[in-house]
Design an enzyme around this catalytic site. Structure first.
Site, mmCIF file in Angstrom:
data_model
loop_
_atom_site.group_PDB
_atom_site.id
_atom_site.type_symbol
_atom_site.label_atom_id
_atom_site.label_comp_id
_atom_site.label_asym_id
_atom_site.label_seq_id
_atom_site.Cartn_x
_atom_site.Cartn_y
_atom_site.Cartn_z
ATOM 1 N N GLU A 172 1.071 -1.355 0.193
ATOM 2 C CA GLU A 172 0.008 0.064 0.250
ATOM 3 C C GLU A 172 0.810 1.036 -0.246
ATOM 4 O O GLU A 172 0.188 2.520 0.957
ATOM 5 C CB GLU A 172 -1.422 -0.209 1.237
ATOM 6 C CG GLU A 172 -2.224 -1.113 0.763
ATOM 7 C CD GLU A 172 -3.699 -0.843 2.011
ATOM 8 O OE1 GLU A 172 -2.793 0.089 2.550
ATOM 9 O OE2 GLU A 172 -3.506 -1.853 1.715
ATOM 10 N N GLU A 291 -4.977 -8.298 -0.216
ATOM 11 C CA GLU A 291 -6.128 -7.793 0.399
ATOM 12 C C GLU A 291 -8.029 -7.775 0.024
ATOM 13 O O GLU A 291 -7.731 -6.820 -0.841
ATOM 14 C CB GLU A 291 -5.812 -6.759 1.433
ATOM 15 C CG GLU A 291 -4.505 -6.903 2.464
ATOM 16 C CD GLU A 291 -3.378 -5.463 3.227
ATOM 17 O OE1 GLU A 291 -4.614 -4.783 3.273
ATOM 18 O OE2 GLU A 291 -2.245 -5.740 3.360
#
Ligand code: AHR
Length: 494
Positions: A172, A291
């Protein structure tokens, strides 16, 4: 209400890569400590791993587990978690404002993965660190040469390489919350240089570059383009992350989130193909949705929780029945995009936004979302067929037309099975389902597994299961019935 699914055996989406049923263990809360690892527990094995959790993980047949983060990885020094445990440093984890004891590191985790019958998907730190530490880590894990890091692994008791084949280039990196967040340019450059050194050490690996942390990031689109401009020649997958929640307490809208996930995937595929065309490339970039889950009740919890605890109760989302319905739908979205999504990780596996929960010193138990995940992993293997759906529907808050029936249909040729997953998203009407299956003459309904609760907020706990699947009796003289707001798996056999 009536609904119909039409399929033809030559109209396929693609073959399912089993890695779409992957999961994730981060050094966060009680995922590692008191999740997979609790030395004093009555079920602890010789390495301190909880056998009850191992058993549930094996039941799920999880093909791959991403590790060690997540946000955690962006501040992680992998060397802290190897070798003599009495010498491992305790450190501050700035991602979750906790204390990391480093009693579990890659030495232990790769052993846990073997015991769980799963592969490791390793993430490297591209926050506080970069290519140098990544190349040392891969030599430690996979090296076969007579050189420092491969020898260090041998000294630590592991003669054979760990053989980790799947590597994530950071986590991320588009998010301002990330330790050492980067611009797309900065990340694209670092990811490229890291990819080069990783593949030079071990050319057999596959690499995942960071895409967007959420479909609705303001940088979505431009981030992917810039990152791929840099990394296209060096990586195999681009990641997507997506968490959904029933913030507005509107179940119909909540169950429509699978549509958002589908659009996110398709838009990302479009960008991958745009860069491929621009570069006149012949390589297709595939997707790693590494995710995904329902997560909203415990978002940002770490910001107000007591700081600097070891293995605190963090992000312990208690899933209810409607969460299981959406998880079931999202699994279908992954199956229906299996031509491009090759890896996906339900985030996470134990205690932290997870299907498996444990009590410290107590039992392990299954949350509601355990079940759609279990049945997808066990039976959702083979070729996804293109399913035409005729169903009444409703309008979501975005103005999208959402059919009540959400489905995926998978042909498992080896087992001569046609597996239909179906969620009836109507909150008040049962559904009579018709299946028109061209090229599947002689197939008859053999099993109907249903997950249903009258109360959408019903949840399991360590005291017992309120939400668990039932086998419905198959009656060939009557139409197939899907109860209002129910998840179903129908298996047709020859
Ligand atoms: O899974 C929990 C967190 O969600 C991860 O650490 C991070 O990557 C994401 O924001």
């Amino acid at each position: 209400m009536k609904a119909k699914i039409s399929i033809q055996n030559n109209r396929t989406v693609g073959t399912i890569d089993r890695r779409i049923y992957g999961s994730f263990i981060e050094h966060l809360g009680r995922a590692v400590y008191n999740g997979i690892y609790e030395p004093g527990h009555e079920t602890a094995d010789d390495m301190g791993f909880r056998s009850d959790v191992l058993e549930l993980t094996r039941q799920l047949q999880v093909p791959v587990v991403r590790y060690p983060g997540g946000n955690f990885v962006s501040g992680y020094n992998w060397e802290d978690g190897i070798g003599d445990r009495t010498k491992r440093p305790k450190k501050l984890d700035l991602a979750w404002l906790s204390v990391e004891t480093n009693q579990v590191g890659i030495d232990e985790f790769q052993e846990w993965a073997k015991r769980a019958g799963t592969d490791v998907m390793m993430a490297v730190n591209l926050g506080t660190r970069g290519p140098d530490e990544a190349r040392e880590l891969i030599e430690y894990c996979n090296g076969t040469t007579d050189t420092y890091y491969a020898n260090l692994r041998r000294q630590n008791g592991f003669e054979a390489p760990f053989g980790i084949k799947l590597w994530c280039l950071g986590n991320e990196m588009d998010g301002s919350w990330q330790i050492c967040h980067k611009t797309a340019e900065e990340y694209g450059r670092t990811a490229t240089e890291t990819a080069k050194v990783l593949k030079w050490v071990d050319p057999s690996i596959e690499l995942v570059a960071c895409g967007s942390s959420d479909h609705h990031m303001p940088t979505f689109g431009e981030w992917e383009r810039t990152v791929l401009e840099h990394t296209y020649d060096y990586v195999d997958y681009l990641s997507l992350h997506g968490y959904y929640g029933n913030y507005a307490k509107n179940t119909a809208d909540f169950l429509a989130r699978a549509e958002d996930m589908d659009r996110f995937i398709k838009e990302t595929v479009g960008i991958c193909d745009e860069i491929k065309a621009k570069k006149n490339g012949d390589k297709e970039i595939h997707l790693s949705f590494d995710e995904w889950n329902v997560w909203y009740r415990t978002k940002d919890e770490e910001k107000t929780a007591e700081r600097w605890l070891t293995a605190p109760h963090l992000l312990e989302e208690h899933y209810n029945f409607e969460d299981a319905l959406l998880v079931g739908c999202m699994l279908m979205t992954l199956q229906n995009n299996c031509d491009r999504v090759k890896i996906a990780c339900l985030a996470q596996l134990v205690n932290v936004i997870a299907p498996i929960m444990t009590e410290n010193g107590g039992p392990a138990w299954k949350q509601t979302i355990f079940y759609p995940y279990l049945y997808a992993s066990l039976f959702g293997n083979g070729t996804t067929l293109r399913a035409e759906v005729e169903s009444e529907g409703y309008r979501s808050k975005e103005g999208w037309d959402i059919p009540y029936l959400y489905t995926s249909v998978i042909h498992n040729e080896a087992r001569q099975e046609l597996v239909v997953y179906a969620v009836n998203r109507s909150l008040d009407e049962d559904m009579e389902l018709d299946l028109a299956a061209e090229g599947f003459e002689g197939y008859r309904l053999a099993e109907h597994v249903e997950l249903y609760a009258d109360d959408l907020e019903a949840a399991n706990s360590k005291e017992g299961e309120v939400v668990s699947p039932v086998e419905r009796e198959v009656d060939h003289t009557a139409p197939i019935q899907l109860k209002k707001h129910s998840w179903n798996m129908l298996i047709f056999r020859k």
